[in-house]
Scaffold this active site. Structure first.
Site, mmCIF file in Angstrom:
data_model
loop_
_atom_site.group_PDB
_atom_site.id
_atom_site.type_symbol
_atom_site.label_atom_id
_atom_site.label_comp_id
_atom_site.label_asym_id
_atom_site.label_seq_id
_atom_site.Cartn_x
_atom_site.Cartn_y
_atom_site.Cartn_z
ATOM 1 N N GLU A 130 -4.686 45.782 -35.924
ATOM 2 C CA GLU A 130 -4.893 44.333 -35.574
ATOM 3 C C GLU A 130 -3.228 43.957 -34.477
ATOM 4 O O GLU A 130 -2.138 44.745 -34.809
ATOM 5 C CB GLU A 130 -4.931 42.933 -36.730
ATOM 6 C CG GLU A 130 -4.519 41.343 -36.438
ATOM 7 C CD GLU A 130 -5.173 40.558 -36.727
ATOM 8 O OE1 GLU A 130 -4.387 40.999 -38.241
ATOM 9 O OE2 GLU A 130 -5.618 39.837 -36.818
ATOM 10 N N GLY A 264 3.981 41.777 -42.385
ATOM 11 C CA GLY A 264 3.939 42.172 -44.142
ATOM 12 C C GLY A 264 2.553 42.963 -44.986
ATOM 13 O O GLY A 264 2.855 43.251 -45.842
ATOM 14 N N GLU A 267 -5.287 42.754 -43.314
ATOM 15 C CA GLU A 267 -5.850 43.201 -44.278
ATOM 16 C C GLU A 267 -7.258 44.009 -43.850
ATOM 17 O O GLU A 267 -8.556 43.120 -44.180
ATOM 18 C CB GLU A 267 -6.829 41.526 -43.963
ATOM 19 C CG GLU A 267 -7.287 40.574 -42.684
ATOM 20 C CD GLU A 267 -6.463 40.575 -42.397
ATOM 21 O OE1 GLU A 267 -4.551 40.779 -42.168
ATOM 22 O OE2 GLU A 267 -6.084 39.672 -40.935
ATOM 23 N N GLU A 301 -3.763 38.301 -48.372
ATOM 24 C CA GLU A 301 -4.353 39.152 -48.036
ATOM 25 C C GLU A 301 -5.831 39.722 -48.914
ATOM 26 O O GLU A 301 -7.321 39.365 -48.355
ATOM 27 C CB GLU A 301 -4.007 40.685 -48.579
ATOM 28 C CG GLU A 301 -2.980 40.783 -47.687
ATOM 29 C CD GLU A 301 -2.907 40.537 -45.632
ATOM 30 O OE1 GLU A 301 -3.606 41.079 -45.360
ATOM 31 O OE2 GLU A 301 -2.095 39.351 -45.291
HETATM 32 ZN ZN LIG Z 1 -3.335 36.850 -42.731
#
Ligand SMILES: [Zn+2]
Length: 853
Positions: A130, A264, A267, A301
């Protein structure tokens, strides 16, 4: 330039086979894509970057094979496949052979390295696709709406673990020490959610959540740090299945800690990747803040498995549908898991941070048109996550939790395995609530900024009106209006009034049975607006603090300071108001108070600093006296964390020498016996010892950073290095931001910490100016942008000029409005300094008032 791929050819299924070479940092791949051709074509255009394509052929539905040739347009990140004869409309199969590189930029298919306990280096290959980096892993139609089924096969050395989105179907030795691992077909999903991870990783035994096995993966030697994540992972998976009324869409769920990770977490369906600090934790040695972070990120997530993975935004403009929802759901789940954490109150801190950005003239709407995918990279910010999450919470409170959940379920049912837009969500929530949702909500999503609600006495009641809140004067702000779901609570003779109000275009008179003793215009604290009380009302309210909920006191402080920053309240009056809070017991209110005093510290002259330090001590001392230095057996976790926060404030911002002395003694005790110091106090001790420390402490902390046993320990000692005050030690830390001693995932944040510190910022800024090109080359893009947030702390007219000149001369582009926002934040601080320096200095020079009892 058109950023969208032509719609003449679309994929429905990818069979991908990849063979990575971790040592050489390359990979070879082959894929067969089931495509639908809508009109005859001689050219197929798809995305590819840093790949070379060796062959391309199409097997048509009627049994013909057409060989094509591939050319790459690196600038457009596209591959153009040309065929000598037209490929007819119909269902065909496109086969490509390609090679690529495992890069070191933490995006696409990349390499992460780590050292084991014996100091030997190891390599992991991992993905971060992403927003638009799946194209670095395999040629594809890299747009969220072009969902397909993925059948993945990986060929890897036999001794390595290999993980993808789905469970393993077969594992076959293929000779030469390698194995071929075939994964089950995925659900229909977007390219950015595909994941592969290869390396010497270990997994926990699975925890079963219904039919779903949940595991945590990490590098060897860290399995003992996985229990906490497994617990919140299992809780949230079960919680969301119930909340959404829909089973988990994958066939297993792996959560993987990757030593080098830009964001961080990510997903990827069934294979969520995390940076180590967000997943691995020794729960007995970690502070509340550190454990809360793990719980938040894991729940966030897992929420994405439905919101984002099962139902995905149609295009990048809708990223808030993913992120705001995951943020909102994360809070719901964590609040249900640990009600005693008061997670919705703590969320006030995040909401206020989003208001800080959204109060800028250079803010943006939550959703705006995105043409180039690059523009969406700057959307991964506070406005998408925290403003979006706040606005959803405000709506949920307005509709009621049950009605809101009904709308969410409708939305997921209608769009599962597909894509959706904001209007689809409004429609579902409208169907569930029978209310005109777009009328209320569009202003919060499609327009920038938020309102300031003005409360004035009128007769026996109050008058409510609104305008837009901005720190700097903004044309037209007076006439901007929102539909505000507002809750008003007032104390009147013999009771309370508590009522919901929808404040619209016109000022509203609210009559009360008698003149109120006090009024709160954001009762419950969920509203995404600030409140300005007329002076007599503010006076009454600050006299009744004990009657307010913690989140309401938090908002009172946060709003008052924002008004001071925006020249709507004298800064000295704000400092005076903080004296009312010496008996405060809530940790979040203290976060707001201490944060504002830290801000003031950055804009006062050096000779006023001792006076501010004295004021900080006066405000904080009483609370520290009440809490003591040692954990009490009957107190809750938040009280322990508050103790840590207050000690840190006293020892660093308050420069309290007695506290520094005592912190050193406590830290020495910790060295002898680690169990002697509470886990919530230890990070504060480390920060204080650094602030008051010299070379011996620096050496020790550096060693402890390098030999850290947990990700949290590593972070504490790393950031402590930025807290030392001697110039020669600051210089040493600065060098570590570019010489490879600190991971590129952490270095930009360390740099930002150095830019923000009043003792280090001058040297840090000179260092950035001299080394920014190295940083641009070494740091992952998303984190590189964040380092410049530190320039907002360079509060002087001279620095401001210098900062502007730097960005202009070097033509640094940060995406979206990021740079304009940083410069405006700096302007606000410098303006406050120019306007209030004398008043603040005079106020601070007065001896502090005795604490109020
Ligand atoms: Zn997110």
């Amino acid at each position: 330039m058109d950023y969208r791929l032509p719609a003449t050819v679309v994929p429905s299924r990818y069979d991908i086979r990849l063979e990575p070479d971790l040592e050489a940092a390359t990979f070879a791949g082959e894929e067969t894509v089931a495509i639908t051709v809508t009109v005859p074509v001689t050219e197929i255009v798809l995305n590819a970057a840093e790949l070379s394509i060796q062959s391309a052929s199409v097997a048509t539905a009627d049994g013909m094979t057409v060989e094509g040739s591939a050319t790459l347009d690196e600038a457009a990140e596209r591959a153009r496949l040309l065929f000598p004869s037209p490929i007819p409309a119909g269902e065909h199969r496109l086969t490509l052979r390609f090679t690529g590189i495992l890069n070191d930029r933490l995006h696409g298919f990349y390499r992460s390295t780590y050292k084991d306990a014996a100091g030997a280096s190891h390599v992991i290959a991992a993905t971060q696709f992403e927003a638009t980096d799946a194209r670095r892993g395999f040629p594809c139609w890299d747009e969220p709406a072009l969902k397909a089924v993925f059948g993945v096969t990986l060929v890897v050395p036999e001794r390595l673990a290999v993980i993808s989105n789905t469970r393993v179907v077969s594992e076959t030795p293929t000779g030469a020490g390698k194995k071929t691992v075939v994964f089950a077909d995925s659900i229909r999903m977007s390219t950015y959610l595909v994941a592969f991870v290869v390396g010497e990783l270990e997994a926990t035994p699975p925890v079963m959540v219904g039919p779903t096995p949940l595991r945590v993966w990490c590098v060897p030697g860290k399995l003992h740090l996985t229990r906490f994540a497994l617990e919140i992972g299992a809780f949230s998976l079960d919680y969301f299945e119930r909340y959404y009324g829909m089973p988990y869409p994958g066939d297993k769920l792996d959560m993987l800690a990757i030593p080098d990770f830009a964001a961080g977490a990510m997903e990827n369906l069934g294979a969520i990747t995390y940076r180590e600090t967000a997943l691995l934790v020794d729960e007995t040695a970690a502070s509340h803040t550190e454990r809360e972070r793990v719980a938040d990120v894991v729940a966030h997530e897992v929420a994405h498995m439905w919101f984002g993975d099962l139902v995905t935004m149609l295009w990048w403009n809708g990223i808030w549908l993913n992120e705001a929802f995951a943020t909102f759901m994360e809070l719901l789940a964590v609040d249900a898991w640990k009600p005693e954490w008061n997670r919705w109150t703590t969320f006030g801190v995040s909401r206020a941070a989003a208001m800080g950005v959204d109060g800028l003239v250079n803010t943006r709407p939550i959703e705006f048109e995105v043409r180039a995918p690059r523009d969406c990279e700057a959307m991964f910010d506070l406005l998408t996550y925290e403003k979006g999450g706040s606005v959803l919470r405000m709506l949920e409170q307005y509709l009621s939790g049950d009605v809101f959940r009904g709308g969410v379920r409708l939305y997921l049912e209608r769009h599962r395995f597909g894509n959706a837009e904001t209007t689809d969500l409004w429609e579902a929530l409208g169907d569930a609530s029978r209310l005109p949702i777009p009328e209320v909500m569009n202003g919060w999503i499609f327009r920038p900024g938020y309102p300031l609600v003005i409360v004035e006495p009128e007769g026996t009641g109050v008058k409510l009106s609104q305008r837009r809140f901005t720190y700097l004067p903004s044309e037209g702000a007076d006439t901007e209006r929102w539909q505000i779901p507002l809750r008003l609570r007032a104390s009147v003779k013999r009771g309370f009034v508590d009522k919901p109000i929808l404040l619209g275009n016109e000022p509203l008179s609210v009559s009360l049975p008698a003149p109120p003793e006090w009024v709160v215009a954001n009762a419950g604290g969920h509203g995404f607006y600030r409140v300005q009380y007329a002076p007599p009302l503010l006076k009454k309210l600050t006299g009744a603090l004990k009657k307010l909920a913690p989140i309401e006191r938090f908002n009172l402080v946060s709003d008052a300071f924002a008004l001071a920053q925006g020249a709507m309240m004298p800064a000295a009056d704000y400092l005076d108001l903080t004296a009312r809070f010496v008996e405060e017991t809530d940790r979040n209110v203290w976060t707001a108070l201490i944060g504002s005093l830290g801000y003031v510290n950055r804009l006062i002259a050096d000779d006023s600093r001792p006076h501010l330090e004295a004021l900080v001590r006066q405000r904080v001392e009483g609370a520290v006296e009440r809490l003591g230095w040692e954990a009490q057996p009957d107190e809750d976790e938040l009280a322990r964390q508050l103790r840590g926060d207050l000690l840190r404030a006293l020892g660093t911002l308050g420069n309290d020498q007695a506290v520094q002395e005592r912190a050193r003694a406590f830290y020495a005790r910790y060295r002898e016996d680690e169990s002697a110091v509470d886990a919530n106090v230890l990070p504060a001790l480390i920060a204080i010892v650094a602030a008051a420390g010299a070379e011996p402490e620096y050496e020790e902390f550096l060693q402890r950073f390098k030999a850290a046993r947990t990700p949290q320990e590593e972070q504490r000692y790393l950031y402590a290095l930025a807290g030392f005050r001697q110039p020669e030690l600051i210089r040493r830390t600065l060098e570590k931001t570019t010489n490879g001693e600190v991971r590129s995932q952490d270095a930009p944040f360390l740099m930002r910490a150095l830019l923000v510190g009043v003792h280090s910022r001058g040297l840090a800024w000179e260092y950035v100016k001299a080394n920014w090109q190295t940083m641009a080359r070494q740091y992952p893009g998303s984190a590189y942008r964040r380092l410049y947030e530190g320039v907002t702390a360079l509060v002087s007219p001279e620095w401001e000029q210098d900062v502007k000149a730097f960005f202009e001369t070097n033509r640094i582009v940060l995406g979206g409005k990021t740079l304009e926002q940083y410069l405006e934040q700096l302007r606000i601080a410098v303006r406050l300094q120019e306007r209030e320096a004398a008043g603040l200095a005079a106020y601070l020079a007065k001896p502090p008032r005795p604490p109020r009892r």
